[in-house]
Design an enzyme around this catalytic site. Structure first.
Site, PDB file in Angstrom:
ATOM      1  N   TYR A 293     -43.236 -16.038 -15.714  1.00  0.00           N
ATOM      2  CA  TYR A 293     -42.836 -14.903 -16.546  1.00  0.00           C
ATOM      3  C   TYR A 293     -42.934 -13.609 -15.750  1.00  0.00           C
ATOM      4  O   TYR A 293     -44.011 -13.219 -15.275  1.00  0.00           O
ATOM      5  CB  TYR A 293     -43.727 -14.844 -17.772  1.00  0.00           C
ATOM      6  CG  TYR A 293     -43.196 -14.012 -18.905  1.00  0.00           C
ATOM      7  CD1 TYR A 293     -42.470 -14.609 -19.930  1.00  0.00           C
ATOM      8  CD2 TYR A 293     -43.413 -12.650 -18.978  1.00  0.00           C
ATOM      9  CE1 TYR A 293     -41.975 -13.857 -21.000  1.00  0.00           C
ATOM     10  CE2 TYR A 293     -42.939 -11.889 -20.029  1.00  0.00           C
ATOM     11  CZ  TYR A 293     -42.211 -12.493 -21.032  1.00  0.00           C
ATOM     12  OH  TYR A 293     -41.735 -11.749 -22.089  1.00  0.00           O
ATOM     13  N   TYR A 337     -33.646 -10.652 -19.978  1.00  0.00           N
ATOM     14  CA  TYR A 337     -34.948 -10.604 -20.638  1.00  0.00           C
ATOM     15  C   TYR A 337     -34.802 -11.183 -22.033  1.00  0.00           C
ATOM     16  O   TYR A 337     -34.351 -10.511 -22.956  1.00  0.00           O
ATOM     17  CB  TYR A 337     -35.444  -9.156 -20.701  1.00  0.00           C
ATOM     18  CG  TYR A 337     -36.731  -8.969 -21.477  1.00  0.00           C
ATOM     19  CD1 TYR A 337     -37.905  -9.590 -21.064  1.00  0.00           C
ATOM     20  CD2 TYR A 337     -36.762  -8.157 -22.605  1.00  0.00           C
ATOM     21  CE1 TYR A 337     -39.081  -9.399 -21.778  1.00  0.00           C
ATOM     22  CE2 TYR A 337     -37.940  -7.959 -23.312  1.00  0.00           C
ATOM     23  CZ  TYR A 337     -39.093  -8.583 -22.894  1.00  0.00           C
ATOM     24  OH  TYR A 337     -40.253  -8.398 -23.586  1.00  0.00           O
TER      25      TYR A 337
END
Length: 384
Positions: A293, A337
């Site tokens: 991430y 995103y």
């Protein structure tokens, strides 16, 4: 020869909308499109789906998505809290449902207009008094109003402890954009950057520059989870869930836990790492590709270190050496995103052998969710 433990769930379908800065559609429309695409990719029909999992902050309720996507009866629906930390936990929830027989085909989804609508990067503008908001009450008066400002404190501590300069974060940004440049689905397709570009980008919250911060994206992503038995009769080779975990450290907060031991070492990541290695029977050397991430570049280095791929403070050198294929879709820095859900889809593509940046013979993929918040992770494996 590594013999990982048997899986009780598998990812069999992935679907996404285009990734843009102005979708021109509702978040519900994005969610429905992604769900339908994932179901079709699996070789199923909407009526086969009997479970849905999403994030607490998603504006498209499960029953609304079921209606819009043409699903039938639901026997399981669930939501996971804590923003990007929830990504891998959606698959964990789905895996628990299919393993227990609560549902047979569960779709995990996340869809939002995060660029044209609500922009998380804009920071906190209004907050009602709540138990959850107490931690922010200590930070907002000091001017810590945005995710970048919160991440900057942990990043500064990381640099101080290890005697490093902000340029070390550039290796993560350059790697992500290199992969995004050859991924047609990525927003930054065809636009790689150099370390010099990273160093020349403007400050956002020192020591973080613009190219240390992920994008803001409009779009949706969905994933289909079912049993390994049913998976083997479907369209694509399954990505087996070898291990899944959630984790929160002692004294956990959401991005503001600077008082918890060493600020440059996210303890929630260590909680997840410990569980994943134990449950899968694997070790860092067994991982063929990692999808970590990358809301902010420093956290990628911290995660590599907490998972044991390298020693403390060595993350930058590890990334620069290219020893481990990392965020081969371009990550949230380069592709989109979507709170990490598109990263899970990339791990599935790698195990299928269909990634635009394919790692030859990829058999095990590590995926993580957001660091700095209660988080989650997955180890996925190819069948056979």
């Amino acid at each position: 020869m590594i013999r990982p433990r048997a899986a009780s769930a598998a990812l069999v379908g992935i679907g996404a909308t285009s990734f843009t800065k102005d979708s021109g559609r509702s978040e519900l429309a994005l969610a429905a499109e992604a769900v339908r695409a994932a179901v079709a990719d699996a070789g199923l029909v909407p009526g086969d789906v009997d479970g849905l999992v999403t994030f607490t902050m998603d504006t498209s309720p499960e029953i609304a998505v079921a209606q819009a996507a043409g699903l039938g009866e639901l026997t399981f629906f669930s939501r996971v809290h804590y923003g990007g930390g929830a990504a891998c936990a959606t698959v964990l929830q789905a895996a628990l449902a299919v393993a227990s027989g609560t549902a047979e085909v569960v779709v995990c989804y996340r869809a939002f207009n995060e660029r044209s609508g609500r922009r998380f990067g804009a920071g906190v503008r209004q907050r009602e008094p709540s138990a959850e908001g107490v931690a922010l009450g200590w930070m907002l008066p000091a001017g810590l109003l945005t995710p970048a400002s919160w991440a900057a404190l942990a990043a500064r501590r990381y640099l101080h402890v290890h005697g490093l300069e902000p340029e070390v974060f550039g290796h993560v940004a350059v790697t992500a954009r290199r992969y995004a440049a050859t991924n047609p689905a990525a927003y930054f397709h065809g636009r790689p950057i150099t370390l010099a570009d990273h160093a020349a980008s403007r400050w956002i919250a020192e020591p973080l520059r613009l190219l240390d911060c992920c994008q803001e994206t409009d779009g949706g992503q969905a994933l289909v989870v079912t049993t390994p038995e049913r998976a083997r009769d479907l369209r694509h080779p399954p990505a087996l869930v070898r291990a899944a975990a959630q984790g929160a450290g002692r004294g956990q907060e959401q991005m503001t836990g600077f008082h918890r031991g060493e600020a440059g070492r996210p303890p929630e990541t260590a909680v997840v790492a410990r569980q994943l290695w134990q449950r899968s029977g694997l070790r860092p050397a067994d991982v063929d590709v990692a999808v970590l991430y990358d809301h902010f570049t420093p956290y990628v280095l911290m995660q590599l270190e907490e998972f044991g791929f390298c020693g403390p403070g060595e993350g930058g050198e590890f990334v620069a050496a290219g020893a481990l294929p990392l965020n081969t879709h371009g990550g949230q820095l380069g592709e989109a995103y979507l709170h990490g859900m598109n990263g899970i889809a990339e791990a599935v593509r790698q195990l299928r052998g269909t990634s635009p940046n394919q790692v030859p013979g990829a058999a095990h993929a590590l995926v993580t969710a957001g660091a700095g918040v209660p988080t989650s992770g997955l180890i996925l494996g190819a069948d056979g």
